[in-house]
Structure formats: structure tokens, C-alpha cells
Design an enzyme around this catalytic site. Structure first.
Site, mmCIF file in Angstrom:
data_model
loop_
_atom_site.group_PDB
_atom_site.id
_atom_site.type_symbol
_atom_site.label_atom_id
_atom_site.label_comp_id
_atom_site.label_asym_id
_atom_site.label_seq_id
_atom_site.Cartn_x
_atom_site.Cartn_y
_atom_site.Cartn_z
ATOM 1 C CB SER A 3 28.728 -16.073 -41.688
ATOM 2 O OG SER A 3 28.443 -15.316 -42.108
ATOM 3 C CG ASP B 39 28.475 -13.458 -33.710
ATOM 4 O OD1 ASP B 39 28.039 -12.562 -34.478
ATOM 5 O OD2 ASP B 39 28.855 -13.972 -34.494
ATOM 6 C CG HIS C 239 27.284 -13.982 -37.605
ATOM 7 N ND1 HIS C 239 28.206 -13.989 -36.633
ATOM 8 C CD2 HIS C 239 26.788 -14.784 -38.649
ATOM 9 C CE1 HIS C 239 28.821 -13.857 -38.018
ATOM 10 N NE2 HIS C 239 27.930 -14.354 -39.177
#
Length: 378
Positions: free
Chosen positions: A45, A352, A355
């Protein structure tokens, strides 16, 4: 379980990419803007530019909602950030277009592709199932799976002679990772602790080594293999852990033993790369060190334009009163009901809680490109 599962699909460590260092001296090589014909990126991600969404995941996924993408391009793209990732900045440095997600239909892959996908691990799903963790890990594309995707797209990169394909790959840059974050998340978020996570480490390192070997066999000649970030600095872990007072860094506020775990992974990764290089004398294999930048973000935030504060997510919601400063709440994560974003993401390094912000990714890419932190032969 659903909330924890949501966390498990993201990595805690930063997907990294930098310009290659000279093979002998560790200096930045001569490949300036426009010199690479293509860029190929593999990861999770931290580098996913939209593969998870293109793969048909429910549009209600948090990363498919604002404020994800609010800085760039102004709407959600599937990137787990407010904007561009390190690989996006790197493509720009080389004069290449932003890499399209490999799963995106009707895309041009003339300059490479991004195979990274949220939830990716170094190890395959059966490994976790054998350890009783199949129900808590979501592996949407392990490293070897992504390499098979790369093989499947080969006709879009070069469809002529083997010599021409070899020349194309030889003038391309391959970014392999980071990998490991989601592998370790499986035991950690299942409550098994660091002792169990350490047992995964040799297998994670071997899986990364196997992936590198396969890419070299496919024709890769220049590769960057990033290490993981200091896990103990991320709000997702800080919100989860209860540590004694002396368990936190006095200046950084990070959890020391989790940072040590990340450091040990990186040490093993570097040692593995040192063993690979003599086997492939005509291949450049460079370690990407991005453990250091996050530590610097914590110790010298003003230098990078960030607020001086405890590790804090720009986008999220306070958890318990005792841990409200981290602005991370597993029941109200960024993009979900109850979460809000800070006014200016460029003043935060953590987007967040899991990340990074575009600003943080940009700093890392620019510093690496200029030959500073992040470039290492060893």
C-alpha cells in the site's frame, strides 16, 4: 475483527525508491532525467497507485474516498495518501510519466508499470495459513504473484526479439519493495507479539531474495531494494501498544523495541543483498534506507516543514483520552465516518497513521535523488 482486518490490508512501512548509487563507491550514478526507458515498481500500500481499486475491490473502500487524493490529483486514486507516493516523485525525476497500475485496463505500459497492491506480502498466503493466520491476513498479491503479473504484461513492454527485450530491461529501473510490513502485521495484529514476528524474519528475507533472483532472471540489471520504516514511530502501533515510560524514545516518542525490530529486519536485508551481489556481478542491487528519514522527521521536524509534535496522523480521529495525541482510532480511520483531515497535510509526515503524506514522500524522493540519505551499497 473487521476493523483490525482493515488495518491488516495496509503496510506500516514505507515503500521506497531512489536513484541508484554507483556500484563500487555508493555514489549516485550517471543516469539522469530521461536515461531510464522504463520504471517497474513492486510493493504494497505504500506504493499502490490504484491496483486494489482496479482489481475490483468495493468502491466504499476508505482509500477510494476523499480526503485520500485531496492534494493530488484532487480526488481519490487508490493511493493511500493525500497525494503522490515516492515512486510518483521518482518517475517525475526521471522524466517518465506516472506509472499506471498494472491492473488498469487500456493503459499504456511503454514506460513501465506499477505492480504494487495494498495488502501485499513477501510470503504467499499458504505460509500464513500454515501458521493459523489465514483468517487475519489479506494477501492480494504477494511478491512472486506480482512478478507473475510482470511476466504476463511482457508483450506490452517488448514483443520483439529476446535481445531487444534484454536491452529494454537493462535500461529500466526495478524497485522491489518495501516488503515485510504486512508479513509482520499478521502476527502482530493477531496479538502474538514481537517474539513471534521475529520468527517470520528469516522467511521474509528469503522470500525477498527469491523475488530479486527471479527479476534478475527476467532481465533486470538495476534494482533498488528498500528496507522497512521504524515501526515504533507510526500512530497505528502507538495507539495499540501500552509501554512503560522508558519504552519510548525521549525525543522521538517512538516505541524503542518496535524500532529495534525494524532495524534488525533491515540489517538482515542488507546482509542478504551483500550475498547476492557477487552472484550477479553485472547487476546493480542497491539497498534503499528509509528508516533514517522517518527518524529525522521525528527528531528534526522543522527542517522538513513539519510540526514538532508526537507522532500524529493528519487524517483520523482521536482514540482513547490517553492516546488522543496520535489521532488514530481503529473505529474511525481516515476516509471513514468520524475521521477528519488536518488543514494542511504538508505540515505532517504521517497521513493516516499508517502511510505518509505527499510532503513526506516528496522529501524522501528528493533527498535520495540528490544522493543523500537512502543510498547505500551495503
Amino acid at each position: 475483527m473487521g476493523a483490525v482486518r482493515g488495518i491488516l490490508v495496509v503496510a506500516v512501512v514505507l515503500a521506497v525508491a531512489t536513484i541508484l548509487a554507483g556500484a563500487a563507491e555508493g555514489k549516485v550514478n550517471g543516469k539522469a532525467k530521461g536515461k531510464y526507458r522504463a520504471l517497474f515498481n513492486f510493493g504494497d500500500s505504500l506504493a499502490d497507485a490504484g491496483n486494489l481499486l482496479a482489481n475490483g475491490v468495493d468502491f466504499r473502500l476508505a482509500t477510494a474516498q476523499l480526503p485520500y487524493g485531496q492534494t493530488f490529483p484532487g480526488h481519490p486514486t487508490g493511493r493511500c495518501s493525500d497525494g503522490r507516493l515516492v515512486v510518483d516523485h521518482l518517475a517525475d525525476e526521471f522524466g517518465l510519466p506516472l506509472l499506471p497500475p498494472s491492473k488498469l485496463k487500456n493503459s499504456s505500459f511503454a514506460h513501465g508499470a506499477n505492480f504494487a497492491i495494498t495488502g501485499a506480502t513477501a510470503l504467499d498466503t499458504p505460509y500464513f495459513e500454515a501458521k493459523g493466520l489465514g483468517a487475519v491476513v489479506w494477501n492480494s498479491g504477494a511478491l512472486l504473484t506480482q512478478i507473475q503479473w510482470f511476466r504476463d504484461l511482457k508483450p506490452f513492454f517488448c514483443n520483439s526479439t529476446k535481445a531487444e527485450c534484454d536491452e529494454f530491461y537493462a535500461n529500466s529501473l526495478f524497485v522491489v519493495g518495501e516488503f515485510g510490513g504486512n508479513d509482520y502485521n499478521a502476527p502482530l495484529f493477531a496479538g502474538k507479539g514481537l517474539e513471534e514476528a521475529y520468527k517470520f524474519m528469516p522467511d521474509v528475507i528469503q522470500a525477498i531474495s527469491d523475488g530479486i533472483e527471479q527479476l534478475i532472471a527476467e532481465g533486470a540489471r538495476e534494482l533498488i531494494v528498500p528496507g522497512v520504516m521504524p515501526t515504533g514511530c507510526f500512530p497505528v502501533y502507538l495507539n495499540m501498544l501500552d509501554e512503560p515510560a522508558d519504552g519510548y524514545g525521549p525525543q522521538s516518542g517512538c516505541v524503542r523495541r518496535y524500532n529495534t525490530f525494524s532495524w534488525v529486519h533491515n540489517a538482515h536485508l542488507k546482509r542478504m543483498l551483500e550475498k547476492l551481489r557477487p552472484k550477479h556481478p553485472n547487476v546493480r542491487i542497491i539497498y534503499g534506507d528509509y528508516y533514517t528519514p522517518v527518524i529525522q522527521f521525528m527528531l528534526q521536524p522543522e527542517k522538513f516543514g513539519f510540526y514538532k509534535q508526537l507522532p500524529r496522523a493528519c487524517c483520523g480521529a482521536p482514540g482513547s483520552v490517553a492516546k488522543a495525541a496520535y489521532n488514530f482510532n481503529v473505529t474511525a480511520k481516515c476516509g471513514e465516518a468520524g475521521a477528519t483531515a488536518c488543514d494542511d497535510p504538508s505540515t505532517h509526515w504521517s497521513w493516516d497513521g499508517i502511510h505518509l503524506t505527499e510532503a513526506a514522500y516528496g522529501h524522501i524522493a528528493r533527498v535520495g535523488y540528490k544522493g543523500g540519505i537512502g543510498l547505500s551499497k551495503a
